[in-house]
Design a protein around this motif. Structure first.
Motif, PDB file in Angstrom:
ATOM      1  N   THR A 118       0.799  -1.334   0.037  1.00 27.12           N
ATOM      2  CA  THR A 118       0.027  -0.013  -0.006  1.00 27.12           C
ATOM      3  C   THR A 118       0.952   0.985  -0.088  1.00 27.12           C
ATOM      4  O   THR A 118       2.076   1.160   0.679  1.00 27.12           O
ATOM      5  CB  THR A 118      -0.859   0.020   1.221  1.00 27.12           C
ATOM      6  OG1 THR A 118       0.036  -0.191   2.389  1.00 27.12           O
ATOM      7  CG2 THR A 118      -1.975  -1.102   1.090  1.00 27.12           C
ATOM      8  N   ARG A 119       0.453   2.393  -0.570  1.00 21.04           N
ATOM      9  CA  ARG A 119       1.359   3.500  -0.643  1.00 21.04           C
ATOM     10  C   ARG A 119       0.620   4.706   0.104  1.00 21.04           C
ATOM     11  O   ARG A 119      -0.524   5.053  -0.008  1.00 21.04           O
ATOM     12  CB  ARG A 119       1.220   3.872  -2.049  1.00 21.04           C
ATOM     13  CG  ARG A 119       2.255   5.163  -2.410  1.00 21.04           C
ATOM     14  CD  ARG A 119       2.337   5.270  -3.934  1.00 21.04           C
ATOM     15  NE  ARG A 119       3.069   6.470  -4.051  1.00 21.04           N
ATOM     16  CZ  ARG A 119       3.382   6.936  -5.322  1.00 21.04           C
ATOM     17  NH1 ARG A 119       2.629   6.851  -6.464  1.00 21.04           N
ATOM     18  NH2 ARG A 119       4.124   8.245  -5.258  1.00 21.04           N
ATOM     19  N   ALA A 120       1.507   5.303   0.598  1.00 25.07           N
ATOM     20  CA  ALA A 120       1.112   6.597   1.273  1.00 25.07           C
ATOM     21  C   ALA A 120       2.250   7.745   1.220  1.00 25.07           C
ATOM     22  O   ALA A 120       3.494   7.511   1.482  1.00 25.07           O
ATOM     23  CB  ALA A 120       1.254   6.330   2.896  1.00 25.07           C
ATOM     24  N   GLY A 121       2.038   8.491  -0.042  1.00 23.29           N
ATOM     25  CA  GLY A 121       3.012   9.573  -0.358  1.00 23.29           C
ATOM     26  C   GLY A 121       4.458   8.447  -1.022  1.00 23.29           C
ATOM     27  O   GLY A 121       4.085   7.850  -2.015  1.00 23.29           O
ATOM     28  N   GLU A 122       5.599   8.529  -0.369  1.00 17.89           N
ATOM     29  CA  GLU A 122       6.667   7.988  -0.941  1.00 17.89           C
ATOM     30  C   GLU A 122       7.155   6.493  -0.303  1.00 17.89           C
ATOM     31  O   GLU A 122       7.908   6.162  -0.587  1.00 17.89           O
ATOM     32  CB  GLU A 122       7.844   8.767  -0.961  1.00 17.89           C
ATOM     33  CG  GLU A 122       7.766  10.209  -1.591  1.00 17.89           C
ATOM     34  CD  GLU A 122       8.636  11.338  -1.575  1.00 17.89           C
ATOM     35  OE1 GLU A 122       9.569  11.099  -0.812  1.00 17.89           O
ATOM     36  OE2 GLU A 122       8.737  12.415  -2.268  1.00 17.89           O
TER      37      GLU A 122
END
Length: 163
Positions: A118-122
């Motif tokens: 999962t992605r949160a920003g970088e």
């Protein structure tokens, strides 16, 4: 899996599978390599890309607005990344991203896993389904993915003995 690994874009090369067959069935190395290969092959498809969820603020937002750095919301981690014989493949899924990793230390020492990111920003939060309990945060830097040098003990389940 104990050194920082930053992997850059990959151009397809020779297959990563070797003979690996043993009397009585398929070796664990071959099963791991096949899993990694199938995951890596998925990188050649094209699907819609999930959007990043974090919004830059302060100095980072000013740098994005000035064009000094790329906006993380407009970058896509989908792709195949390589450094030497190590590979990471990221493809979109309905909820986040599927991720596959293959780290080859040579001889019969390797680590191979697949799961979800999962992605949160970088930041890519990686959870390897093939090694329960193996979860860590990797950094997506636009053209490479940096895996931390030290991973949880549960990640050893994704590795051959002594890797």
């Amino acid at each position: 899996m104990t050194s920082d690994a930053a992997l850059g874009p990959l151009q397809p090369k020779a297959p990563i599978l070797g003979p690996g067959l043993r009397r009585g069935g398929v070796s664990a190395r071959t099963v791991g390599a096949l899993t990694a290969l199938l995951t890596l092959m998925a990188c050649h498809g094209s699907q819609p890309v999930p959007q990043a969820t974090a919004t830059p603020t302060g100095l980072e937002a000013a740098a994005i607005e000035a064009g000094i750095i790329d906006d993380p919301a407009n970058t896509d981690p989908t792709g195949l990344y390589q450094r030497d014989r190590d590979r990471i493949c990221v493809v979109p899924s309905a909820r986040a991203f599927h991720i596959g990793l293959y780290v080859d230390y040579g001889d019969t020492y390797y680590c191979s896993g697949q799961g979800e990111a999962t992605r949160a920003g970088e930041t890519l939060h990686v959870d390897l389904a093939s090694a329960p309990g193996c979860s860590f945060d990797a950094e997506f830097e636009g053209d490479r993915i940096v895996v931390p040098g030290r991973l949880p003990d549960a990640c050893q389940k994704a590795c051959s003995p002594r890797a």
